[in-house]
Write a protein that holds these residues in place. Sequence first.
Motif, PDB file in Angstrom:
ATOM      1  N   LYS A 143       0.819  -1.217   0.000  1.00  0.00           N
ATOM      2  CA  LYS A 143       0.000   0.000   0.000  1.00  0.00           C
ATOM      3  C   LYS A 143       0.853   1.268   0.000  1.00  0.00           C
ATOM      4  O   LYS A 143       0.351   2.345  -0.312  1.00  0.00           O
ATOM      5  CB  LYS A 143      -0.923  -0.005   1.224  1.00  0.00           C
ATOM      6  CG  LYS A 143      -1.970  -1.118   1.201  1.00  0.00           C
ATOM      7  CD  LYS A 143      -2.825  -1.082   2.453  1.00  0.00           C
ATOM      8  CE  LYS A 143      -3.861  -2.199   2.444  1.00  0.00           C
ATOM      9  NZ  LYS A 143      -4.688  -2.191   3.679  1.00  0.00           N
ATOM     10  N   ASN A 333      -4.282   7.053  12.130  1.00  0.00           N
ATOM     11  CA  ASN A 333      -4.831   5.872  11.462  1.00  0.00           C
ATOM     12  C   ASN A 333      -4.725   4.645  12.357  1.00  0.00           C
ATOM     13  O   ASN A 333      -5.657   3.834  12.440  1.00  0.00           O
ATOM     14  CB  ASN A 333      -4.089   5.647  10.145  1.00  0.00           C
ATOM     15  CG  ASN A 333      -4.746   4.587   9.287  1.00  0.00           C
ATOM     16  OD1 ASN A 333      -5.943   4.331   9.409  1.00  0.00           O
ATOM     17  ND2 ASN A 333      -3.968   3.969   8.420  1.00  0.00           N
ATOM     18  N   GLN A 337      -7.870   2.414  13.783  1.00  0.00           N
ATOM     19  CA  GLN A 337      -7.957   0.972  13.565  1.00  0.00           C
ATOM     20  C   GLN A 337      -8.119   0.217  14.878  1.00  0.00           C
ATOM     21  O   GLN A 337      -8.899  -0.750  14.964  1.00  0.00           O
ATOM     22  CB  GLN A 337      -6.714   0.494  12.822  1.00  0.00           C
ATOM     23  CG  GLN A 337      -6.660   0.902  11.360  1.00  0.00           C
ATOM     24  CD  GLN A 337      -5.435   0.383  10.651  1.00  0.00           C
ATOM     25  OE1 GLN A 337      -4.533  -0.170  11.278  1.00  0.00           O
ATOM     26  NE2 GLN A 337      -5.391   0.575   9.348  1.00  0.00           N
ATOM     27  N   ASN A 408      -2.748   5.719   3.510  1.00  0.00           N
ATOM     28  CA  ASN A 408      -3.562   5.367   2.339  1.00  0.00           C
ATOM     29  C   ASN A 408      -5.002   5.058   2.758  1.00  0.00           C
ATOM     30  O   ASN A 408      -5.507   3.967   2.543  1.00  0.00           O
ATOM     31  CB  ASN A 408      -2.933   4.178   1.604  1.00  0.00           C
ATOM     32  CG  ASN A 408      -2.595   3.043   2.547  1.00  0.00           C
ATOM     33  OD1 ASN A 408      -2.172   3.280   3.666  1.00  0.00           O
ATOM     34  ND2 ASN A 408      -2.785   1.822   2.087  1.00  0.00           N
ATOM     35  N   VAL A 409      -5.660   6.030   3.384  1.00  0.00           N
ATOM     36  CA  VAL A 409      -7.040   5.832   3.823  1.00  0.00           C
ATOM     37  C   VAL A 409      -8.011   5.931   2.653  1.00  0.00           C
ATOM     38  O   VAL A 409      -9.137   5.441   2.734  1.00  0.00           O
ATOM     39  CB  VAL A 409      -7.400   6.863   4.910  1.00  0.00           C
ATOM     40  CG1 VAL A 409      -6.593   6.602   6.176  1.00  0.00           C
ATOM     41  CG2 VAL A 409      -7.159   8.286   4.420  1.00  0.00           C
ATOM     42  N   HIS A 410      -7.571   6.563   1.577  1.00  0.00           N
ATOM     43  CA  HIS A 410      -8.425   6.705   0.400  1.00  0.00           C
ATOM     44  C   HIS A 410      -7.520   6.909  -0.809  1.00  0.00           C
ATOM     45  O   HIS A 410      -6.419   7.442  -0.692  1.00  0.00           O
ATOM     46  CB  HIS A 410      -9.361   7.901   0.579  1.00  0.00           C
ATOM     47  CG  HIS A 410     -10.474   7.938  -0.436  1.00  0.00           C
ATOM     48  ND1 HIS A 410     -10.301   8.439  -1.711  1.00  0.00           N
ATOM     49  CD2 HIS A 410     -11.775   7.538  -0.365  1.00  0.00           C
ATOM     50  CE1 HIS A 410     -11.438   8.354  -2.387  1.00  0.00           C
ATOM     51  NE2 HIS A 410     -12.357   7.807  -1.586  1.00  0.00           N
ATOM     52  N   ARG A 411      -8.005   6.496  -1.973  1.00  0.00           N
ATOM     53  CA  ARG A 411      -7.157   6.595  -3.156  1.00  0.00           C
ATOM     54  C   ARG A 411      -6.803   8.041  -3.474  1.00  0.00           C
ATOM     55  O   ARG A 411      -5.723   8.319  -3.998  1.00  0.00           O
ATOM     56  CB  ARG A 411      -7.838   5.947  -4.356  1.00  0.00           C
ATOM     57  CG  ARG A 411      -9.112   6.616  -4.806  1.00  0.00           C
ATOM     58  CD  ARG A 411      -9.626   5.988  -6.089  1.00  0.00           C
ATOM     59  NE  ARG A 411     -10.859   6.614  -6.534  1.00  0.00           N
ATOM     60  CZ  ARG A 411     -11.416   6.391  -7.711  1.00  0.00           C
ATOM     61  NH1 ARG A 411     -10.845   5.542  -8.553  1.00  0.00           N
ATOM     62  NH2 ARG A 411     -12.552   6.988  -8.053  1.00  0.00           N
ATOM     63  N   TYR A 412      -7.692   8.983  -3.127  1.00  0.00           N
ATOM     64  CA  TYR A 412      -7.374  10.383  -3.388  1.00  0.00           C
ATOM     65  C   TYR A 412      -6.251  10.876  -2.479  1.00  0.00           C
ATOM     66  O   TYR A 412      -5.507  11.799  -2.839  1.00  0.00           O
ATOM     67  CB  TYR A 412      -8.625  11.253  -3.216  1.00  0.00           C
ATOM     68  CG  TYR A 412      -9.640  11.023  -4.309  1.00  0.00           C
ATOM     69  CD1 TYR A 412      -9.334  11.289  -5.643  1.00  0.00           C
ATOM     70  CD2 TYR A 412     -10.911  10.529  -4.014  1.00  0.00           C
ATOM     71  CE1 TYR A 412     -10.253  11.064  -6.654  1.00  0.00           C
ATOM     72  CE2 TYR A 412     -11.846  10.303  -5.019  1.00  0.00           C
ATOM     73  CZ  TYR A 412     -11.506  10.567  -6.336  1.00  0.00           C
ATOM     74  OH  TYR A 412     -12.416  10.336  -7.332  1.00  0.00           O
ATOM     75  N   VAL A 413      -6.144  10.279  -1.292  1.00  0.00           N
ATOM     76  CA  VAL A 413      -5.016  10.604  -0.421  1.00  0.00           C
ATOM     77  C   VAL A 413      -3.720  10.138  -1.082  1.00  0.00           C
ATOM     78  O   VAL A 413      -2.700  10.832  -1.059  1.00  0.00           O
ATOM     79  CB  VAL A 413      -5.186   9.961   0.969  1.00  0.00           C
ATOM     80  CG1 VAL A 413      -3.946  10.213   1.834  1.00  0.00           C
ATOM     81  CG2 VAL A 413      -6.431  10.503   1.654  1.00  0.00           C
ATOM     82  N   ASN A 414      -3.775   8.941  -1.673  1.00  0.00           N
ATOM     83  CA  ASN A 414      -2.607   8.446  -2.414  1.00  0.00           C
ATOM     84  C   ASN A 414      -2.237   9.384  -3.548  1.00  0.00           C
ATOM     85  O   ASN A 414      -1.058   9.652  -3.799  1.00  0.00           O
ATOM     86  CB  ASN A 414      -2.886   7.052  -2.963  1.00  0.00           C
ATOM     87  CG  ASN A 414      -2.444   5.962  -2.007  1.00  0.00           C
ATOM     88  OD1 ASN A 414      -1.840   6.251  -0.978  1.00  0.00           O
ATOM     89  ND2 ASN A 414      -2.751   4.729  -2.337  1.00  0.00           N
ATOM     90  N   TYR A 415      -3.249   9.869  -4.256  1.00  0.00           N
ATOM     91  CA  TYR A 415      -2.980  10.809  -5.343  1.00  0.00           C
ATOM     92  C   TYR A 415      -2.329  12.083  -4.792  1.00  0.00           C
ATOM     93  O   TYR A 415      -1.410  12.656  -5.408  1.00  0.00           O
ATOM     94  CB  TYR A 415      -4.282  11.184  -6.067  1.00  0.00           C
ATOM     95  CG  TYR A 415      -4.920  10.047  -6.825  1.00  0.00           C
ATOM     96  CD1 TYR A 415      -4.177   8.944  -7.242  1.00  0.00           C
ATOM     97  CD2 TYR A 415      -6.288  10.063  -7.128  1.00  0.00           C
ATOM     98  CE1 TYR A 415      -4.767   7.895  -7.938  1.00  0.00           C
ATOM     99  CE2 TYR A 415      -6.888   9.032  -7.827  1.00  0.00           C
ATOM    100  CZ  TYR A 415      -6.119   7.940  -8.220  1.00  0.00           C
ATOM    101  OH  TYR A 415      -6.705   6.910  -8.902  1.00  0.00           O
TER     102      TYR A 415
END
Length: 731
Positions: A143, A333, A337, A408-415
């Motif tokens: 991830k 995060n 969790q 990496n909580v959301h793909r937009y965060v990855n972006y």
Amino acid sequence: MSKRACDNNFLIETNFDEFCKKGNEVKRIMKERLLPIGYVTVIVMLVLHLLPVWGFKYFPTQDGASHIYNAYVVKEYHNHENYRLREVYDLNATVFPNWTSHALLLLLLYIFPPLVCEKIVLTLCIGLLPLALFYFLKGVEKKNMVFGLLGCMYAYNYLLHMGFYNFVLSMSLFFFTLGYWWRVKDKLGLTNIVVIYILLLATYLTHYHSYALLIMSLTFFALFSSGYEALRGMWGYKETSQPLTQRFKEGLTKLKPALTFIGSLIPAYFILFSYYFYLTNAHGGEGNHKGFEWLNDYFFGMKSLVSFRDDHILIGRVLLVFFTVAFVLTVINRIQQCYQFRESEEWKETGERIWTRVVTQMDGFLIMAIAITAMYFIAPWSGYSGGWINDRFHLYIFLVLLPFFAVNVHRYVNYGVAGVIIVLSLWHLGYNVHTYALLNRDITNALSLEGMDEKDTILTSTPGEWGGFSDSLGFTPKYVEPFGHIECLLATHKGIGYLNNYEANTDHFPLQYKQKELPADYAIIWRTEYGDVAGLEEEYELIDSNDYNRLYRRKRAAPDPQMWGGGTTVAFDLQPEEGQTALGHIAIHADTVYTDGQYGWLTESEREGFENESEVSQPYEDSIWGTEDGVFRVALPNGAYEVTCYFSANDSEPLEINLIAGGEKQIQRLQIPVGNETIERRYNITITDEHLTQVIYTRGKGKYKRWGWSGFSIQSTGGGPNFHPYTETKE
């Protein structure tokens, strides 16, 4: 509606459904064939970061030119015509942990020009680091692969611009090795151990510091990973039917693979400590420590990424803020969790303790990063052999930490993460490209010196490492000296021995000095030393200059006309001190040193005189013998000559003769049998640089262990424009 109309509607709907299915299939195939955006991004970033290497003629570094020169010397060392290189240097043909880039340059020089060879090595230095990080992160925490883009930025680090190619290459090997071990750690077999040892050996031969850190990391992660699983099995659940002793035994069983692996590393530990003790014995255990203020400023200024100008400090601090935010998000995060797990049915059903979610396998990378940070602040800046130890640790701290992050909580965060890294990398690259463009003007100017065209000469420079003002930049480069060793590029041809080669003063490079205090034929004087050339100009003449330096050539005496005796032939009788000189010949002994404008041996290799013991002495029966190459020079007016050489052996030992003159092999594999017979060989040569230099040697194979030379004569067959030996007149 008629039956026919219904049938038509049915056909239309059926055809439309089939068309949609085919369209979706085409889209699926096209999507599979197109590269995902992540791969495209990586390729584009790699290409952009390699463009400066190939887009500029010179890649500015401090030591890069020196590495090219030393690889050239190693390549040319055993060529007999390059006698100056063997006179100045000895090969350091030992297995030390600093070989890889030199070996690569050496092999590449057989195929490509020197600057292209360096560009290929630079391509490996820059291109392999992001690939190694992607491989490492994919094996440890897939991830987090987006952080692999940092490899592009980190590849353009301070030590790369210092020219420390081996260390930068060793960083890639470090992450490739650690990534491979992580993939196979749970199923280690003999093949895996062999692969790990190949990678360890490659890392050792590349750089010792990375090798030492790699051994420490493998040991720590093996213990931490298996120890975590063992503790999780023993105390990870509130209720279990197994007795404590049984759980303890199972925990020890989980530790067994790690202990077995560590046991398999015993040879690697032996190599690690053997070289460490060698360094402490050879160089002492004390080191030069930097003060806390310097270390603190360097750490928070991210100066391991700063090379020529302080503009990069702002980029480094933004990057440090980025890491801080990533750390905070990771902690948040982790808390979320743990809370979600505490509220889940899984926690209630399994009875798993909450600490198993508070602490994870990835925390090992946080602990390792903290340990490297401690070593950064504790270790000396230099010591043993070499320096920049703190700088090397600093580069590893945040790269080792990357698997720990969990943002990496959301793909937009990855972006967003990818976007920040790309912007910082291109910002960093942009400053470097601007610097390279300006420095290329200066380096081209500084290397524009002309006139050093003779083969087999000796070069010196003053100062030996110049770090002055850059005219194009408008300031003196602050951390790296891009002019430091660029004169080596002028010496990388024609067998030129360079007397200011810093690598030959150490024990961790392929060359060491044999003789350093030799008279130089050429001298490069950098502009800061122009005021101290008064004494130099008594012996040297200025032949070229530019905005940065001047090139001087040692003044020469004209060829001595007296040795011709008014004729067209001059003859030399090579013999021991007590030998009888043939009539009309000049006596040459084993220690007759070359005198400018006259004749003599140029090399100091061991030679001995052989005296023929026959009752009737004949010309050329006595000889000079040697096992190492011998070089004899005669100052001659430019023109055409015929040279006749004479050779003879004794009654017990045959000889082999190979002779080079004018850069060409004039005599090859001439075998002189046992006996007193004299053998002669002739060759014609045209002199254009006012001297005849003859290199005599034997291949040293079989029974032919020595060369022997009884004498030679030189006859003018067409005088030059300035002097005719046979008339003793000048035109």
